[in-house]
Design an enzyme around this catalytic site. Structure first.
Site, PDB file in Angstrom:
ATOM      1  N   THR A 230       0.856  -1.196   0.000  1.00 46.04           N
ATOM      2  CA  THR A 230       0.000   0.000   0.000  1.00 46.04           C
ATOM      3  C   THR A 230       0.890   1.243   0.000  1.00 46.04           C
ATOM      4  O   THR A 230       1.252   1.737  -1.051  1.00 46.04           O
ATOM      5  CB  THR A 230      -0.958  -0.010   1.212  1.00 46.04           C
ATOM      6  OG1 THR A 230      -0.219  -0.279   2.405  1.00 46.04           O
ATOM      7  CG2 THR A 230      -2.024  -1.080   1.038  1.00 46.04           C
TER       8      THR A 230
ATOM      9  N   THR B   1       1.771  -4.904  12.617  1.00 43.99           N
ATOM     10  CA  THR B   1       0.988  -4.228  11.589  1.00 43.99           C
ATOM     11  C   THR B   1       1.576  -4.444  10.215  1.00 43.99           C
ATOM     12  O   THR B   1       2.163  -3.552   9.619  1.00 43.99           O
ATOM     13  CB  THR B   1       0.854  -2.730  11.870  1.00 43.99           C
ATOM     14  OG1 THR B   1       0.502  -2.572  13.230  1.00 43.99           O
ATOM     15  CG2 THR B   1      -0.220  -2.112  11.010  1.00 43.99           C
TER      16      THR B   1
ATOM     17  N   GLU C   9       7.266   4.735   6.994  1.00 43.59           N
ATOM     18  CA  GLU C   9       6.833   5.936   6.274  1.00 43.59           C
ATOM     19  C   GLU C   9       7.717   7.131   6.629  1.00 43.59           C
ATOM     20  O   GLU C   9       7.817   7.524   7.790  1.00 43.59           O
ATOM     21  CB  GLU C   9       5.368   6.221   6.584  1.00 43.59           C
ATOM     22  CG  GLU C   9       4.459   5.173   5.969  1.00 43.59           C
ATOM     23  CD  GLU C   9       3.038   5.203   6.500  1.00 43.59           C
ATOM     24  OE1 GLU C   9       2.169   4.589   5.845  1.00 43.59           O
ATOM     25  OE2 GLU C   9       2.797   5.810   7.551  1.00 43.59           O
TER      26      GLU C   9
END
Length: 420
Positions: A154, A198, A284
């Site tokens: 993603t 996660t 990120e």
């Protein structure tokens, strides 16, 4: 020296596996979004899943199936919609996904495991999925691992894949050995924190292993890899680590711990650790990987707890991004890890720089230590881009590691605009 070698092929490196990834129209971006891994024969299946009380439908689906019978033939993963917090309709969508794939593969739905990733609260786009599954099955290939790895990501900037090979003694005895392979792919970049971290990870193996032992091996490997990484302190609703072992290497069945089982588990752990580090490095907005090594604790669990607390500290992560060798933040994080130790036994090193020893600050070249942090940020991906923090808390035998990344301005920007 490791008792294995790295090979190419990802999840299709082990014998008897095919994979595929396609664009089915699930992601608004038009990027690949539907992945499939298939074993040619029934495989022993094991899984480790999120501990969140808010879970995606695929997580409950997999747990129920593995508790009933630890066997599978296929793993289907959609990207774009998490299908989490979607109520009974989300459960129905998950079940229909398995039934659609089962019909196309001509197997029973009970042999299919599911995973989803994307925005929480959004159901799978079932019309797109229905149209995509026949194309996905048609695209299956024994060299399809890379396409599958590309279809599960993603916000990831890179795909994550690894395959290792070792040898195990043949059943006939003597010196004859057969190759055994383990491959893996994973996704994860944000919402990364232990239990589970996660992420999605899928592992394939061609050894023959008993169900209970394969699950035990996977759980231990997860604790030493995916449950030892952190990016932002947030865990998600969809975390899943699924591993298949199909026996196609034709090696003797491993049913209890021993030399061969230990070799296989060590290689499984190495695969999981590589993928876990790749996730942490791809955090990120991250510019480097952070590895925290802790020694001298009472036991491994205590050492890992201290390491995870340091790796997860926003203050430590921010200092690393600022190239600031601020050892006080490391000491503070170690001290609040809820693990007893005497502070006069504390030692902290940043790379080769000794910053703190015997409970006392040490003189060090601050400019050179800062340059070490800058050098890591400019280093080759997953090779020379690692900041090493070494911490000793005493004379115990417990050692542990954790991995994270620095915390940059871009992390806030990425997550502030995630659904807009």
């Amino acid at each position: 020296m490791a008792d294995w070698q790295e090979i190419t092929g990802g999840v299709t490196a082990p014998k008897g596996y095919r994979a595929a990834g396609i664009t089915a129209g699930l992601k608004p971006s038009g990027l690949p979004d539907l992945a499939l891994i298939v074993s040619d024969v029934e495989a022993i299946a094991a899984g480790v899943f999120t501990t969140s009380q808010v879970r995606a439908a695929c997580v409950d689906y997999c747990r129920q199936h593995l508790q009933s019978k630890a066997i599978a033939r296929a793993i289907l993963c959609n990207a774009g919609q998490a299908n989490a917090a979607t109520g009974s309709q989300g459960v129905s969508d998950a079940q229909e996904s398995a039934e659609l794939l089962a019909k196309e593969l001509n197997i029973t739905p009970e042999l299919i495991l599911l995973a989803s990733t994307g925005v929480i609260g959004q159901r799978i786009k079932m019309d797109a999925l229905r149209g995509g599954i026949p194309k996905l099955v048609a695209a299956l290939s024994d060299t399809g691992s890379d396409t599958a790895a590309g279809a599960i990501i993603t916000t990831d900037l890179v795909t994550k894949s690894i395959a290792l090979e070792t040898t195990i003694n043949d059943a006939s005895g003597g010196l004859r050995q057969r190759p055994v392979r383990i491959g893996g792919i994973a996704k994860g970049s944000g919402m990364i924190h232990p239990n589970m971290a996660t992420m999605l990870a899928f592992v394939t193996c061609d050894a023959a292993v008993s169900p209970h032992l394969w699950q035990e091996m996977l759980s231990r490997a997860a604790d030493r890899s995916f449950n030892s990484i952190t990016v932002d302190g947030d865990t998600s609703t969809n975390d899943s680590l699924i591993a298949l072992a199909n026996g196609e290497s034709r090696t003797p069945a491993i049913t209890e711990m021993g030399a061969e089982a230990e070799k296989l588990e060590a290689m499984l752990t190495a695969v999981c650790q590589y993928l876990a580090k790749a996730i942490a490095r791809d955090g990120e907005g991250a510019t480097c990987l952070v590895e925290v090594q802790v020694t001298g604790a009472h036991d491994e669990l205590s050492a890992r707890q201290i390491a995870k607390t340091i790796a997860g500290s926003s203050l430590v992560k921010s200092a690393i991004f600022g190239r600031d060798p601020n050892w006080g933040r490391i000491a503070a994080a170690a001290g609040r890890a809820d693990v007893p130790f005497e502070q006069e036994n504390l030692q902290i090193k940043l790379g080769d720089f000794l910053l703190f020893e015997n409970g006392q600050p040490q003189s060090f070249d601050r400019a050179a230590a800062s340059a070490y942090l800058k050098q890591a940020a400019a280093g080759a991906y997953l090779k020379e881009d690692t900041v090493l923090i070494s911490v000793s808390v005493g004379n115990g035998h417990g050692t542990g590691k954790a991995w994270g990344c620095d915390l940059s301005y871009d992390y806030v920007k990425i997550n502030a605009e995630y659904t807009t």
